[in-house]
Structure formats: structure tokens, C-alpha cells
Design an enzyme around this catalytic site. Structure first.
Site, PDB file in Angstrom:
ATOM      1  N   HIS A 191       4.247   6.030   5.587  1.00 56.49           N
ATOM      2  CA  HIS A 191       5.660   6.307   5.006  1.00 56.49           C
ATOM      3  C   HIS A 191       6.461   6.956   5.902  1.00 56.49           C
ATOM      4  O   HIS A 191       5.930   7.985   6.571  1.00 56.49           O
ATOM      5  CB  HIS A 191       5.324   7.358   3.733  1.00 56.49           C
TER       6      HIS A 191
ATOM      7  N   ARG B  73       3.152  -5.277 -13.757  1.00 58.29           N
ATOM      8  CA  ARG B  73       2.628  -4.957 -12.423  1.00 58.29           C
ATOM      9  C   ARG B  73       1.044  -4.718 -12.576  1.00 58.29           C
ATOM     10  O   ARG B  73       0.472  -5.198 -11.344  1.00 58.29           O
ATOM     11  CB  ARG B  73       2.904  -3.225 -12.350  1.00 58.29           C
TER      12      ARG B  73
ATOM     13  N   MET C 176       6.819  -2.756  -0.363  1.00 60.50           N
ATOM     14  CA  MET C 176       7.597  -2.199  -1.060  1.00 60.50           C
ATOM     15  C   MET C 176       7.409  -2.547  -2.631  1.00 60.50           C
ATOM     16  O   MET C 176       8.611  -2.824  -3.161  1.00 60.50           O
ATOM     17  CB  MET C 176       9.049  -2.571  -0.644  1.00 60.50           C
TER      18      MET C 176
ATOM     19  N   ASP D 215       3.586   7.896  -2.916  1.00 59.08           N
ATOM     20  CA  ASP D 215       3.585   8.710  -1.694  1.00 59.08           C
ATOM     21  C   ASP D 215       2.967  10.199  -2.013  1.00 59.08           C
ATOM     22  O   ASP D 215       3.621  10.911  -1.300  1.00 59.08           O
ATOM     23  CB  ASP D 215       5.099   8.719  -1.303  1.00 59.08           C
TER      24      ASP D 215
ATOM     25  N   GLY E 216       7.002  -6.255   9.318  1.00 55.66           N
ATOM     26  CA  GLY E 216       5.559  -6.210   9.699  1.00 55.66           C
ATOM     27  C   GLY E 216       5.354  -5.727  11.180  1.00 55.66           C
ATOM     28  O   GLY E 216       4.397  -5.905  11.761  1.00 55.66           O
ATOM     29  N   SER E 217       6.205  -4.683  11.580  1.00 55.95           N
ATOM     30  CA  SER E 217       6.030  -3.985  12.654  1.00 55.95           C
ATOM     31  C   SER E 217       4.665  -3.197  12.814  1.00 55.95           C
ATOM     32  O   SER E 217       4.009  -3.006  13.964  1.00 55.95           O
ATOM     33  CB  SER E 217       7.147  -3.239  13.356  1.00 55.95           C
ATOM     34  N   ASN E 218       4.382  -2.482  11.757  1.00 60.95           N
ATOM     35  CA  ASN E 218       3.081  -1.802  11.517  1.00 60.95           C
ATOM     36  C   ASN E 218       1.771  -2.727  11.361  1.00 60.95           C
ATOM     37  O   ASN E 218       0.937  -2.384  12.157  1.00 60.95           O
ATOM     38  CB  ASN E 218       3.139  -0.816  10.312  1.00 60.95           C
TER      39      ASN E 218
ATOM     40  N   GLN F 268       6.311   6.519  16.302  1.00 64.83           N
ATOM     41  CA  GLN F 268       5.220   7.322  16.005  1.00 64.83           C
ATOM     42  C   GLN F 268       4.288   6.620  14.897  1.00 64.83           C
ATOM     43  O   GLN F 268       3.145   6.768  15.017  1.00 64.83           O
ATOM     44  CB  GLN F 268       5.475   8.581  15.554  1.00 64.83           C
ATOM     45  N   GLU F 269       4.988   5.846  13.840  1.00 64.23           N
ATOM     46  CA  GLU F 269       4.353   5.145  12.909  1.00 64.23           C
ATOM     47  C   GLU F 269       3.108   4.218  13.606  1.00 64.23           C
ATOM     48  O   GLU F 269       2.058   4.190  13.131  1.00 64.23           O
ATOM     49  CB  GLU F 269       5.172   4.467  12.032  1.00 64.23           C
TER      50      GLU F 269
HETATM   51  C1  GAR Z   1       8.101   1.411   7.673  1.00 61.67           C
HETATM   52  O1  GAR Z   1       9.240   2.288   8.388  1.00 61.67           O
HETATM   53  C2  GAR Z   1       7.360   2.111   6.611  1.00 61.67           C
HETATM   54  O2  GAR Z   1       6.975   3.418   7.213  1.00 61.67           O
HETATM   55  C3  GAR Z   1       8.153   1.845   5.555  1.00 61.67           C
HETATM   56  O3  GAR Z   1       8.670   0.685   5.602  1.00 61.67           O
HETATM   57  C4  GAR Z   1       8.892   0.304   6.914  1.00 61.67           C
HETATM   58  C5  GAR Z   1       7.988  -0.858   7.276  1.00 61.67           C
HETATM   59  O4  GAR Z   1       8.395  -1.224   8.629  1.00 61.67           O
HETATM   60  N1  GAR Z   1       7.312   2.344   4.358  1.00 61.67           N
HETATM   61  C6  GAR Z   1       8.114   3.013   3.301  1.00 61.67           C
HETATM   62  O5  GAR Z   1       9.018   3.336   3.230  1.00 61.67           O
HETATM   63  C7  GAR Z   1       6.909   2.733   2.240  1.00 61.67           C
HETATM   64  N2  GAR Z   1       7.280   3.922   1.324  1.00 61.67           N
HETATM   65  P1  GAR Z   1       7.571  -2.590   9.198  1.00 61.67           P
HETATM   66  O6  GAR Z   1       7.688  -3.964   8.020  1.00 61.67           O
HETATM   67  O7  GAR Z   1       8.191  -2.870  10.329  1.00 61.67           O
HETATM   68  O8  GAR Z   1       6.220  -2.225   9.337  1.00 61.67           O
END
Ligand code: GAR
Length: 224
Positions: A120, A76, A101, A156, A19-21, A184-185
Site C-alpha cells: 500500500h 464478493r 483493487m 489496509d 503490475g510493476s510490483n 521503495q515499493e
Molecule cells: C501501487 O502503488 C500499490 O501500492 C497500489 O497500487 C499500485 C499498483 O501498482 N496499491 C494500492 O493502492 C492498494 N491499496 P503496480 O500495478 O504497478 O504494482
């Protein structure tokens, strides 16, 4: 011209991992950069650290267990119908896939067309899917990066909103590259939410037009 919102944008965050994003979006809201409120953090993983983060900030958190849906032909879709009910109950205007995911189906995609964003860790359309940092290194790419895009049914594949590029260094491992991309994300994901909240994103076919965007004409050459 940014629209002035009468009320903060109602956002739900779907996350499966650390969950850093999610944190980056929380921080941007708290800093006043983004006029939004997170009305739900939802996970398909009970132990997701993202849910823990949500609780820490007093945000409504919810684990929706995929297990009861398993085994049925529409598992799903059935899962997503349950998820959609929650989103509608909370009057969610924008859905963020922040390390979610699990493949989303037409049930969610259609209900939230051009109102659901994914982050992504590659420069799409290169390297959709999993282990994308390793794939970029193995391919010998000199640049990698991340993409925020609207979600469509193709994994994606949706219209690209923002991208950021970083160099791939000779001694990079998947982990060091992933860490460089993640920085950068954490910038472009909140920025995309900000642009959405300001009503500045317009989808024209495959392209997202950003009203009042400042063009960045700088080339990134790697290695320099
Ligand atoms: C991030 O790097 C995100 O871009 C990736 O999972 C990570 C989640 O990190 N997402 C994918 O690969 C989706 N296709 P986070 O839980 O720390 O946000």
C-alpha cells in the site's frame, strides 16, 4: 535463523493494473534473492498489464471476471470462493496483492490468514484507501512512504511487516510523489516475500516480529 526450504515457496500474485510490483517480485526471484516460484497471476481486469507481464515470463495467467457474480447478495464472497479454488488447485502458500483493487472477503482472508500480503502506498495506519499520495500532500505531511502488511478483513489494516519512508517535497504532485514511493515499493515487497520464504516472520497480535532483523536506528528528518 532462516529456514532452508526443500522447495521454492509457491506464490500467487493478484493484480488489477500495470503490475510493476509483480515485476519487482519476478526480478527478485530471477536474481536469486527470493526462493519462490510464481504459480499464478490472477486479475479481476481482463486488460490488466500485469497479465501481459505474466505471459511474457511464461507464468500461468488468469482473468476471473467479476461480472457473472454481480447482483447477488454474496457477490464478493462468491468471487473469492472461485479464486480460492484456483489458489488451492495450485497449492499456493503465499498470496500477494500487488495493486489488486478489489476488496477481499473473509473467504480468502481466513483461508490465507498470515499468508496474504498487500502493498500500500502510504505509511499505514495513515491514509488507507485510495488517492493516498494526494491525501498525504494535502495534509501537509513531510514524509510519505509505503507499507507491506498481512491482509485482514479491515481494508489496509493488517499487521505491518515492512515500511519505507520518503520525503514529500514542496513542489510534489501526486504523480511525482507516487513515483518516489513506487521505487521503495519495489524494494520492500520482494524483501517481505524473501523474509516469509525464509520463515522469519512471526505475527504476535498486531505486531510482526522479524527473526534476525537488523535494526535501523537512523532518524529520517524532512526537510533536513
Ligand atoms: C501501487 O502503488 C500499490 O501500492 C497500489 O497500487 C499500485 C499498483 O501498482 N496499491 C494500492 O493502492 C492498494 N491499496 P503496480 O500495478 O504497478 O504494482
Amino acid at each position: 535463523m532462516p529456514i532452508k526450504r526443500a522447495a521454492p515457496l509457491r506464490v500467487a500474485v493478484l493484480a488489477s493494473g500495470r503490475g510493476s510490483n509483480l515485476q519487482a517480485v519476478i526480478d527478485a526471484i530471477e536474481a536469486g534473492q527470493v526462493q519462490a516460484t510464481i504459480v499464478a497471476v490472477i486479475s479481476n481486469k481482463k486488460e490488466a498489464a500485469a497479465l501481459e507481464r505474466a505471459r511474457k515470463y511464461g507464468l500461468p495467467d488468469l482473468f476471473i471476471d467479476p461480472k457473472p457474480f454481480a447482483g447477488r447478495p454474496d457477490s464478493r464472497e462468491a468471487y473469492d470462493r472461485t479464486l480460492l479454488e484456483v489458489l488451492e488447485k495450485h497449492h499456493v502458500e503465499l498470496v500477494l496483492l500487488a495493486g489488486y483493487m478489489k476488496i477481499v472477503t473473509g473467504v480468502l482472508v481466513n483461508a490465507y490468514a498470515n499468508r496474504m500480503m498487500n502493498i500500500h502506498p502510504s505509511l499505514l495506519p495513515s491514509f488507507p484507501g485510495l488517492e493516498v499520495q494526494k491525501k498525504a500532500i494535502d495534509w501537509g505531511c513531510k514524509l510519505a512512504g509505503c507499507t507491506v502488511h498481512f491482509v485482514t478483513e479491515g481494508v489496509d489494516e493488517g499487521p505491518i511487516i515492512l515500511q519505507a519512508a520518503v520525503p514529500i517535497l514542496d513542489d510534489d504532485t501526486s504523480e511525482t510523489l507516487a513515483a518516489r514511493i513506487l521505487v521503495q515499493e519495489h524494494k520492500i515487497f520482494p524483501r517481505a516475500v524473501e523474509l516469509f520464504a525464509e520463515g522469519r516472520l512471526r505475527v504476535e497480535g498486531r505486531r510482526v516480529v522479524i527473526d534476525g532483523a537488523t535494526p535501523n536506528g537512523e532518524a529520517i528528518i524532512s526537510p533536513s
